[in-house]
Design an enzyme around this catalytic site. Structure first.
Site, short mmCIF file in Angstrom:
data_model
loop_
_atom_site.label_atom_id
_atom_site.label_comp_id
_atom_site.label_asym_id
_atom_site.label_seq_id
_atom_site.Cartn_x
_atom_site.Cartn_y
_atom_site.Cartn_z
N ARG A 84 0.83 -1.20 0.00
CA ARG A 84 0.00 0.00 0.00
C ARG A 84 0.87 1.25 0.00
O ARG A 84 1.94 1.27 0.60
CB ARG A 84 -0.90 0.03 1.23
CG ARG A 84 -2.13 -0.86 1.12
CD ARG A 84 -3.03 -0.74 2.33
NE ARG A 84 -2.36 -1.15 3.54
CZ ARG A 84 -1.84 -0.33 4.45
NH1 ARG A 84 -1.95 0.98 4.30
NH2 ARG A 84 -1.25 -0.82 5.51
N TYR A 223 -1.44 -3.63 -6.68
CA TYR A 223 -1.12 -4.40 -5.48
C TYR A 223 -2.15 -4.23 -4.36
O TYR A 223 -2.44 -3.12 -3.92
CB TYR A 223 0.26 -4.02 -4.92
CG TYR A 223 0.87 -5.17 -4.15
CD1 TYR A 223 1.71 -6.08 -4.79
CD2 TYR A 223 0.56 -5.40 -2.81
CE1 TYR A 223 2.23 -7.17 -4.11
CE2 TYR A 223 1.08 -6.49 -2.13
CZ TYR A 223 1.92 -7.37 -2.78
OH TYR A 223 2.42 -8.46 -2.11
N LYS A 232 -9.72 -2.35 1.57
CA LYS A 232 -9.43 -1.19 2.43
C LYS A 232 -10.21 0.05 2.00
O LYS A 232 -10.70 0.82 2.82
CB LYS A 232 -7.94 -0.87 2.42
CG LYS A 232 -7.07 -2.04 2.79
CD LYS A 232 -7.34 -2.54 4.18
CE LYS A 232 -6.30 -3.59 4.56
NZ LYS A 232 -6.45 -4.04 5.94
N HIS A 252 -10.69 -2.41 11.32
CA HIS A 252 -9.57 -3.22 10.85
C HIS A 252 -9.33 -4.33 11.88
O HIS A 252 -8.42 -4.25 12.68
CB HIS A 252 -8.34 -2.32 10.71
CG HIS A 252 -7.18 -2.95 10.00
ND1 HIS A 252 -5.89 -2.48 10.14
CD2 HIS A 252 -7.10 -4.00 9.13
CE1 HIS A 252 -5.07 -3.22 9.40
NE2 HIS A 252 -5.77 -4.14 8.78
N SER A 274 -1.48 -3.37 10.42
CA SER A 274 -1.08 -4.24 9.31
C SER A 274 0.14 -5.07 9.69
O SER A 274 1.10 -4.55 10.27
CB SER A 274 -0.76 -3.38 8.09
OG SER A 274 -1.90 -2.64 7.74
N CYS A 276 0.55 -7.32 11.96
CA CYS A 276 0.78 -7.41 13.42
C CYS A 276 0.03 -8.57 14.05
O CYS A 276 -0.22 -8.57 15.26
CB CYS A 276 0.45 -6.09 14.09
SG CYS A 276 1.64 -4.81 13.70
N ASP A 299 -9.30 -9.68 8.81
CA ASP A 299 -8.81 -8.32 8.49
C ASP A 299 -9.82 -7.20 8.73
O ASP A 299 -9.44 -6.12 9.12
CB ASP A 299 -8.35 -8.28 7.02
CG ASP A 299 -7.44 -7.10 6.72
OD1 ASP A 299 -6.51 -6.86 7.52
OD2 ASP A 299 -7.66 -6.42 5.70
N ARG A 391 2.26 -12.01 -0.30
CA ARG A 391 0.92 -12.34 0.20
C ARG A 391 0.35 -13.57 -0.49
O ARG A 391 0.75 -13.93 -1.59
CB ARG A 391 -0.02 -11.15 -0.07
CG ARG A 391 0.39 -9.86 0.64
CD ARG A 391 -0.49 -9.57 1.81
NE ARG A 391 0.05 -8.50 2.65
CZ ARG A 391 -0.55 -8.09 3.77
NH1 ARG A 391 -1.67 -8.63 4.17
NH2 ARG A 391 0.00 -7.13 4.50
N GLY A 519 0.30 -20.06 18.97
CA GLY A 519 -0.60 -20.91 19.76
C GLY A 519 -0.51 -20.65 21.25
O GLY A 519 -1.49 -20.86 22.00
P1 GTP Z 1 -2.51 -7.49 7.51
O1 GTP Z 1 -2.99 -8.54 6.56
O2 GTP Z 1 -1.36 -6.69 6.95
O3 GTP Z 1 -3.57 -6.61 8.04
O4 GTP Z 1 -1.76 -8.26 8.72
P2 GTP Z 1 -2.15 -9.22 9.93
O5 GTP Z 1 -2.41 -8.40 11.13
O6 GTP Z 1 -3.17 -10.22 9.54
O7 GTP Z 1 -0.75 -9.95 10.23
P3 GTP Z 1 -0.32 -11.49 10.28
O8 GTP Z 1 -1.13 -12.32 11.22
O9 GTP Z 1 -0.24 -11.99 8.89
O10 GTP Z 1 1.14 -11.39 10.90
C1 GTP Z 1 2.18 -10.66 10.33
C2 GTP Z 1 3.51 -11.16 10.83
O11 GTP Z 1 3.54 -11.19 12.26
C3 GTP Z 1 3.81 -12.57 10.36
O12 GTP Z 1 5.14 -12.63 9.93
C4 GTP Z 1 3.60 -13.40 11.58
O13 GTP Z 1 4.40 -14.56 11.58
C5 GTP Z 1 3.96 -12.45 12.72
N1 GTP Z 1 3.21 -12.80 13.96
C6 GTP Z 1 1.88 -13.04 14.06
N2 GTP Z 1 1.54 -13.40 15.33
C7 GTP Z 1 2.70 -13.37 16.04
C8 GTP Z 1 3.01 -13.65 17.41
O14 GTP Z 1 2.16 -14.00 18.23
N3 GTP Z 1 4.32 -13.50 17.78
C9 GTP Z 1 5.28 -13.12 16.90
N4 GTP Z 1 6.53 -13.00 17.35
N5 GTP Z 1 5.02 -12.86 15.59
C10 GTP Z 1 3.76 -12.99 15.18
C1 SPV Z 2 -2.96 -4.29 5.33
O1 SPV Z 2 -1.97 -3.66 4.89
O2 SPV Z 2 -3.49 -4.02 6.43
C2 SPV Z 2 -3.49 -5.42 4.55
C3 SPV Z 2 -2.94 -5.68 3.21
O3 SPV Z 2 -4.41 -6.09 5.02
S1 SPV Z 2 -3.62 -4.65 1.98
O4 SPV Z 2 -4.85 -5.27 1.49
O5 SPV Z 2 -2.64 -4.54 0.91
O6 SPV Z 2 -3.92 -3.35 2.53
MN MN Z 3 -5.06 -5.33 7.03
#
Ligand code: GTP
Ligand code: SPV
Ligand code: MN
Length: 608
Positions: A84, A223, A232, A252, A274, A276, A299, A391, A519
């Site tokens: 983004r 993208y 979004k 979000h 994002s 996180c 999301d 992604r 987990g």
């Molecule tokens: P968007 O799709 O961008 O909105 O992101 P999201 O919030 O769904 O993030 P996602 O769960 O895909 O996690 C992003 C990164 O954080 C990945 O590389 C995960 O492996 C890492 N991650 C997720 N949960 C944890 C956790 O509990 N501990 C740690 N250390 N890393 C984590």
């Molecule tokens: C984010 O950035 O929070 C996402 C990926 O979920 S995107 O759809 O590219 O914004």
């Molecule tokens: Mn997101």
């Protein structure tokens, strides 16, 4: 110019009725963008097959091994189009103060002129696709309709998985349903007889929103959030505006159903910025025996009071567009299983046997990898093989932990709301807000270290209220007020969600994560549910209720580590509060009085 209502189309739907205002809009787009042809999409499997074949032929899609990743494809974006672009994202309300200090504002008339000039002939040599879609189950009182125009078959194929594409939406619009206009072009006209690029796009990018007329106009990128406009741009930026007007919330957030060992189920939503941890939480496999997490969304959640007055939630999406790096059998087995077939991978690495790989999937990179950029990977240089914002795109139904309620038009009642960010210091593993308004204050002052999901400096801590900083379609001060107002409404019913804050990302002095995460986060879930059930005590702190203890049975964790996770350092909290105060000050008289009160009360508790 004169408008003819005979559709200039090659689609099989020519004879079927189409809403006049959709037709008019398509005609205007055709006159401006000058595509070679128009295709009205229906979301069918046959259509997906046609698009897939076309893109394989053009070199946009690389077929993966039919034994290792059946039905799956790899796409490599242009290196300049990988995430983004917040600096090119605009909220074009009539008055700048309605966009607020945290959004880029441009006058709507000026923005329209700019985009009209840029877009003239932008689809030459290409097909204009018209994609009608529903956000949320068709016919749900919480669902909303939209139509996306795009010249990217990759975007159309992604929409097939991400949202409910259906011609029934056109019937609903014909019967008067309001709809959002989502206009998208990659901004890369194709000269006659020229060979197309695998990933056409334009160095100039605009992701523009017109909240007053419910329109989105995106130019130059293919993208993710820049181009999949229902996500979004619609379901957060435009929907947040609709939500405020209509008395609901567009957030979000992930959405899960949690069942305790006693068999009691709760719905929890969580707003993390994002990259996180939303997808990972949404698919959590609890390490604590007896617990179960089922997925509803990863999301976006739309939240509205139901007929019983309780807050109810739906996931407006129908698919996942998830972060690949870090996903492994150890961290997220549900996702690994879900990605075994019928997945579209973008910017991951390619193995020599036709499979995919990314950092974190296995401890060591396989030999003979091709990087996301298409070059041979050399592990010794330290360059990553997959892009950090690589992604996967896949349907919700591919997720084995999907909760049966995922398609329920009534949504699910919400028991708890969790906020969280990526903070290596300052915020403890978990705390509970004192009450709704204090919880809203915690959301309003959230901060997180920046990730690769958007352009910009990695790791820098920034305030990201409610994880909505890049996604709020209006003044963030007014948005905070909408949260306060929702609390006032829910309070009259008596049962309102409790609010928590978590941080999985605390680090020790060597820069290593203190908490194992994934987990093991079920231990935090256990505490949260016990709080809901009133079966566990908590300790007060200046920023909320902390656990007296956590269920660490079977977990090898040092006493000092646990102490660091479950306590607050008053000096760090004080510094953080100062930063939050500076951030909040920019909203001036749009900052809700009750947020200022919470700030004052926190400061007082800190000085005791
Ligand atoms: P968007 O799709 O961008 O909105 O992101 P999201 O919030 O769904 O993030 P996602 O769960 O895909 O996690 C992003 C990164 O954080 C990945 O590389 C995960 O492996 C890492 N991650 C997720 N949960 C944890 C956790 O509990 N501990 C740690 N250390 N890393 C984590
Ligand atoms: C984010 O950035 O929070 C996402 C990926 O979920 S995107 O759809 O590219 O914004
Ligand atoms: Mn997101």
């Amino acid at each position: 110019m004169p408008m003819t209502l005979t559709p200039p189309t090659t689609s099989p739907r020519t004879e079927e009725p189409r809403p006049v205002d959709v037709l008019e809009w398509v005609h205007e787009a055709v006159a401006l963008l000058e595509p070679d042809s128009v295709t009205w999409c229906d979301g069918s499997a046959a259509e997906a097959q046609r698009l897939t074949d076309l893109m394989v032929e053009q070199g946009t899609l690389v077929s993966l091994s039919s034994t290792k990743r059946p039905g799956s494809y790899l796409v490599r974006s242009e290196p300049t189009d990988v995430a983004r672009v917040e600096s090119r994202t605009f909220i074009c309300s009539s008055h700048p103060e309605d966009a607020g200090p945290t959004n880029n504002w441009v006058d709507p008339t000026e923005m329209r002129e700019t985009l009209r000039d840029l877009s003239r002939g932008a689809m030459r040599g290409r097909t204009l696709y018209v994609v009608p879609f529903s956000m949320g189950p068709l016919g749900s009182p919480m669902a909303r309709s939209g139509v996306q125009i795009t010249d990217s078959p990759y975007v159309v194929l992604s929409l097939h998985m991400m949202v409910r594409v259906s011609t029934k939406v056109l019937d609903a619009i014909d019967e008067g349903a309001p709809w959002v206009k989502c206009l998208h072009t990659v901004g890369s006209p194709l000269a006659e007889d020229a060979r197309d690029e695998a990933w056409p796009c334009n160095d100039t990018k605009y992701i523009s929103h017109f909240p007053e007329t419910r329109e989105i106009w995106s130019f130059g990128s293919a993208y993710g959030g820049n181009a999949l406009l229902p996500k979004k741009a619609f379901a957060l930026r435009i929907a947040s505006v609709l939500a405020r007007e209509e008395g609901w919330m567009a957030e979000h957030m992930l959405l899960v159903k949690i069942t305790s060992p006693q068999g009691k189920s709760y719905t929890v939503v969580a707003a993390f910025p994002s990259a996180c941890g939303k997808t990972n939480f949404a698919m959590m496999q609890p390490t604590l025996p007896g617990w179960r997490v089922e997925t509803l969304g990863d999301d976006i959640a739309w939240l509205a009071p139901g007929s019983d007055g309780r807050l109810r939630a739906i996931n407006p999406e129908a698919g996942f567009f998830g972060v690949a790096p870090g996903t492994s059998a150890a961290t997220n087995p549900v996702a690994m299983n879900m990605l075994a077939s019928h997945t579209l991978f973008t910017n991951v690495a390619h193995t020599d046997d036709g499979d995919v790989w990314w950092e974190g999937m296995t401890p060591q990179a396989p030999d003979n990898l091709t990087t996301w950029a298409g070059s041979p990977h050399s592990a010794s240089t330290g360059e990553s093989a997959a892009h950090p914002n690589a992604r996967f795109t896949v349907r919700l139904e591919a997720c084995a932990s999907l909760a049966p309620e995922w398609d329920d038009p009534e949504g699910v009642p919400v028991d708890a709301i969790i906020f969280g960010g990526r903070r290596s210091t300052t915020m403890p593993l978990v705390l509970e807000a004192r009450d709704w308004n204090h919880g809203v204050f915690l959301g309003a002052t959230m901060a997180s270290e920046k990730t690769a999901a958007a352009e910009g400096a990695l790791g820098e801590v920034r305030r990201d209220p409610f994880a909505m900083l890049p996604f709020c379609g209006y003044n963030m001060g007014d948005y905070m007020q909408n949260w306060i107002d929702m609390g006032d409404r829910l309070r009259t019913v008596g049962r309102m969600p409790r609010i928590f804050h978590v941080n999985w990302f605390l680090k020790d002095s060597d820069g290593r994560f203190i908490w194992p995460g994934f987990g093991e986060n079920s231990r935090v879930v256990d505490w949260i549910v016990n709080r809901l059930e009133g079966s566990v005590a908590a300790e007060p702190s200046p920023i909320g209720w902390l656990p007296k203890s956590l269920n660490t049975e079977g977990l090898d964790i040092a006493e000092e580590a646990l102490e660091a996770l479950l306590s607050v350092d008053r000096d760090l909290v004080r510094q953080d509060l100062e930063d939050a105060e500076t951030f909040l000050a920019q909203f001036g008289d749009r900052l809700p009085a009750r947020i200022s009160e919470e700030l004052r009360a926190t400061r007082e508790r800190l000085s005791l």
